[in-house]
Design an enzyme around this catalytic site. Structure first.
Site, PDB file in Angstrom:
ATOM      1  N   ASP A  76      22.668 -19.933  34.065  1.00  0.00           N
ATOM      2  CA  ASP A  76      22.615 -19.794  32.602  1.00  0.00           C
ATOM      3  C   ASP A  76      22.658 -21.175  31.971  1.00  0.00           C
ATOM      4  OD1 ASP A  76      22.900 -17.070  33.009  1.00  0.00           O
ATOM      5  OD2 ASP A  76      25.095 -17.247  32.995  1.00  0.00           O
ATOM      6  N   ASP A  82      29.934 -25.651  20.009  1.00  0.00           N
ATOM      7  CA  ASP A  82      29.917 -25.134  18.631  1.00  0.00           C
ATOM      8  C   ASP A  82      28.982 -23.926  18.494  1.00  0.00           C
ATOM      9  OD1 ASP A  82      28.022 -27.075  19.077  1.00  0.00           O
ATOM     10  OD2 ASP A  82      28.451 -28.226  17.260  1.00  0.00           O
ATOM     11  N   GLU A 105      28.739 -22.139   8.993  1.00  0.00           N
ATOM     12  CA  GLU A 105      28.243 -23.504   8.853  1.00  0.00           C
ATOM     13  C   GLU A 105      27.047 -23.759   9.787  1.00  0.00           C
ATOM     14  OE1 GLU A 105      30.989 -27.219   9.569  1.00  0.00           O
ATOM     15  OE2 GLU A 105      29.629 -26.754  11.203  1.00  0.00           O
ATOM     16  N   GLU A 106      26.994 -23.029  10.885  1.00  0.00           N
ATOM     17  CA  GLU A 106      25.932 -23.243  11.876  1.00  0.00           C
ATOM     18  C   GLU A 106      24.636 -22.512  11.555  1.00  0.00           C
ATOM     19  OE1 GLU A 106      25.987 -25.356  14.307  1.00  0.00           O
ATOM     20  OE2 GLU A 106      28.111 -25.893  14.173  1.00  0.00           O
ATOM     21  N   ASP A 128      33.654 -21.959   9.720  1.00  0.00           N
ATOM     22  CA  ASP A 128      33.212 -23.150  10.442  1.00  0.00           C
ATOM     23  C   ASP A 128      33.708 -22.894  11.860  1.00  0.00           C
ATOM     24  OD1 ASP A 128      32.879 -25.581  11.632  1.00  0.00           O
ATOM     25  OD2 ASP A 128      33.985 -26.740  10.139  1.00  0.00           O
ATOM     26  N   LEU A 130      33.380 -24.232  14.793  1.00  0.00           N
ATOM     27  CA  LEU A 130      33.998 -25.326  15.541  1.00  0.00           C
ATOM     28  C   LEU A 130      34.011 -26.567  14.667  1.00  0.00           C
ATOM     29  CD1 LEU A 130      35.033 -25.009  18.513  1.00  0.00           C
ATOM     30  CD2 LEU A 130      33.498 -26.872  18.974  1.00  0.00           C
ATOM     31  N   ASP A 131      35.201 -26.900  14.261  1.00  0.00           N
ATOM     32  CA  ASP A 131      35.365 -28.046  13.366  1.00  0.00           C
ATOM     33  C   ASP A 131      35.819 -29.257  14.171  1.00  0.00           C
ATOM     34  OD1 ASP A 131      35.923 -29.347  10.690  1.00  0.00           O
ATOM     35  OD2 ASP A 131      37.918 -29.381  11.580  1.00  0.00           O
ATOM     36  N   GLU A 287      34.938 -25.023   4.641  1.00  0.00           N
ATOM     37  CA  GLU A 287      36.008 -25.972   4.953  1.00  0.00           C
ATOM     38  C   GLU A 287      36.989 -26.138   3.787  1.00  0.00           C
ATOM     39  OE1 GLU A 287      33.791 -28.871   8.156  1.00  0.00           O
ATOM     40  OE2 GLU A 287      33.164 -29.101   6.091  1.00  0.00           O
TER      41      GLU A 287
HETATM   42  P1  AHG Z   1      32.167 -30.335  11.806  1.00  0.00           P
HETATM   43  O1  AHG Z   1      32.534 -30.787  13.167  1.00  0.00           O
HETATM   44  O2  AHG Z   1      32.434 -28.877  11.579  1.00  0.00           O
HETATM   45  O3  AHG Z   1      30.795 -30.748  11.365  1.00  0.00           O
HETATM   46  O4  AHG Z   1      33.181 -30.980  10.757  1.00  0.00           O
HETATM   47  C1  AHG Z   1      33.525 -32.331  10.823  1.00  0.00           C
HETATM   48  C2  AHG Z   1      34.085 -32.697   9.494  1.00  0.00           C
HETATM   49  C3  AHG Z   1      35.585 -32.649   9.379  1.00  0.00           C
HETATM   50  O5  AHG Z   1      36.242 -31.836  10.243  1.00  0.00           O
HETATM   51  C4  AHG Z   1      36.018 -34.064   9.542  1.00  0.00           C
HETATM   52  O6  AHG Z   1      37.142 -34.287   8.779  1.00  0.00           O
HETATM   53  C5  AHG Z   1      34.842 -34.852   9.082  1.00  0.00           C
HETATM   54  O7  AHG Z   1      33.713 -34.036   9.211  1.00  0.00           O
HETATM   55  C6  AHG Z   1      34.611 -36.087   9.849  1.00  0.00           C
HETATM   56  O8  AHG Z   1      33.563 -36.785   9.269  1.00  0.00           O
HETATM   57  P2  AHG Z   1      33.340 -38.353   9.456  1.00  0.00           P
HETATM   58  O9  AHG Z   1      32.971 -38.555  10.878  1.00  0.00           O
HETATM   59  O10 AHG Z   1      32.253 -38.677   8.482  1.00  0.00           O
HETATM   60  O11 AHG Z   1      34.647 -39.028   9.075  1.00  0.00           O
HETATM   61 MN    MN Z   2      33.929 -28.811  10.028  1.00  0.00          MN
HETATM   62 MN    MN Z   3      31.599 -27.175  12.593  1.00  0.00          MN
END
Ligand code: AHG
Ligand code: MN
Ligand code: MN
Length: 347
Positions: A76, A82, A105-106, A128, A130-131, A287
């Site tokens: 697979d 994410d 978000e995806e 979201d 996976l943040d 978020e």
């Molecule tokens: P995601 O991984 O869902 O895209 O979110 C990332 C977000 C947040 O969690 C984080 O505080 C910020 O983006 C980081 O961004 P920078 O790298 O620009 O600081």
């Molecule tokens: Mn995020």
């Molecule tokens: Mn995310």
């Protein structure tokens, strides 16, 4: 004294384990307005979180085993985490029967959930999945953020965009899951914030942090200081002030982890507008609203860098972004003073 208070005391004294499921059912009994279907929805979010947790924990292992290219031993495709998290949440929520739509978000568009009896599916979920995804490959904490709304469109048809484009003040529940050194689920239904730690030995989220109240002040500030020169003057002045006061800078790059620290130790989290993101980078729906809901419920403050209350911001599109400043009440108040003093937008 209310029976609930006595029971909580007794449980604490005897270290009684209260699982997430038990807590949800109990809250339903104590709150006549909450329905069985809402409880089932929260429980399903807990289940999806456990599945994602299992995968997050073995992500490192998959890399170590060095499965060639992007396929695993059974042939697979090894999915990006994410995408995996997104699919798992969508799958679990779609089968729950309580949800008529999901916005993630995806995904560019919201996902309507088909149902034989749409009248039973009264909620929509925003998430979201996976943040902090830039942390995945290096074994640093990531999270999931979710929010729940009651649908607005008639329940004899599919969900509509108006079900999702609701202000934060309309949210009926919000929470996050932190996949860290331990896995925690923290959520609110507008009646305080409670935290549950996953006990891997029994596979259950167990109540570990009752009625979380964040410190009124703190000495942590969390911002990507690498963008310093791209911030507006008032933000630069405020960051200088934090540095002058020897506040400690902590920035993980996963909003969930950064906010989690602040929730327990006090501090301020900032993602101001920059020249690259004139309206801010973080997404209002997935978020900012859910985190603002939690922060306010824990006694903190959440505003934009233009000093609007996040929860009351108007929302016009699913992926709308916003600047954000949230955290301990007194620290956000100080930040506000800097904006009032040096900002050009606020008169
Ligand atoms: P995601 O991984 O869902 O895209 O979110 C990332 C977000 C947040 O969690 C984080 O505080 C910020 O983006 C980081 O961004 P920078 O790298 O620009 O600081
Ligand atoms: Mn995020
Ligand atoms: Mn995310």
């Amino acid at each position: 004294v209310k029976t609930g208070v006595l029971r909580d005391l007794r449980e604490k004294m005897f270290n009684k384990i209260v699982t997430l499921d038990e807590f949800i059912i109990r809250s339903e009994k104590e709150n006549p307005s909450s329905s069985g279907s809402f409880s089932r929805l929260l429980r399903d979010i807990g289940i999806a979180a456990k599945i994602v947790n299992r995968e997050v924990n073995k992500a490192g292992l998959v890399n170590i085993l060095g499965v060639e290219g992007s396929t695993n031993s059974t042939g697979d495709d090894v999915q990006k985490l994410d995408i995996f998290a997104n699919e798992k949440f969508i799958e679990t929520l779609s089968y729950s029967g309580e949800v008529c739509g999901i916005a993630s978000e995806e995904n560019q568009e919201f996902i309507p959930v088909k149902s034989n009896d749409t009248s039973k599916a009264q909620y929509v979920v925003v998430m979201d999945p996976l943040d902090g995804s830039s942390n995945i490959d290096v074994n640093v904490s990531v999270g999931t953020i979710f929010g729940v709304y009651k649908r607005k469109s008639p329940d004899n048809g599919p969900c509509k965009s108006e079900d999702f484009l609701q202000k934060g003040t309309e949210m009926v529940a919000a929470g996050y899951v932190l996949y860290g050194t331990s896995t925690l689920l923290v959520y609110t239904t507008g009646n305080g914030v409670n935290g549950f730690t996953l006990d891997p030995s029994i596979g259950e989220f167990c109540l570990s942090h009752r009625n979380i109240q964040m410190p009124k002040a703190g000495n942590y500030y969390s911002v990507n200081q690498g963008y310093y020169l791209k911030f507006d003057l008032e933000m630069r002045r405020y960051i200088d002030h934090c540095s002058d006061l020897n506040y400690r800078l902590r920035y993980i790059g996963s909003m969930v982890s950064d906010i989690h620290r602040i929730m327990f130790q006090g501090g301020i989290f900032l993602y101001p507008n920059t020249r690259k993101y004139p309206k801010g980078k973080l997404r209002l729906l997935y978020e900012c609203y859910p985190m603002a809901f939690l922060i306010e419920q824990a006694g903190g403050t959440a505003m934009t860098c233009k000093l609007e209350r996040v929860m009351e911001m108007e929302i016009h599109s699913l992926h709308q972004t916003s600047s954000i400043a949230m955290g301990s009440r007194d620290m956000v108040r100080d930040m506000k003073e800097f904006v009032e003093k040096y900002g050009t937008v606020i008169k």
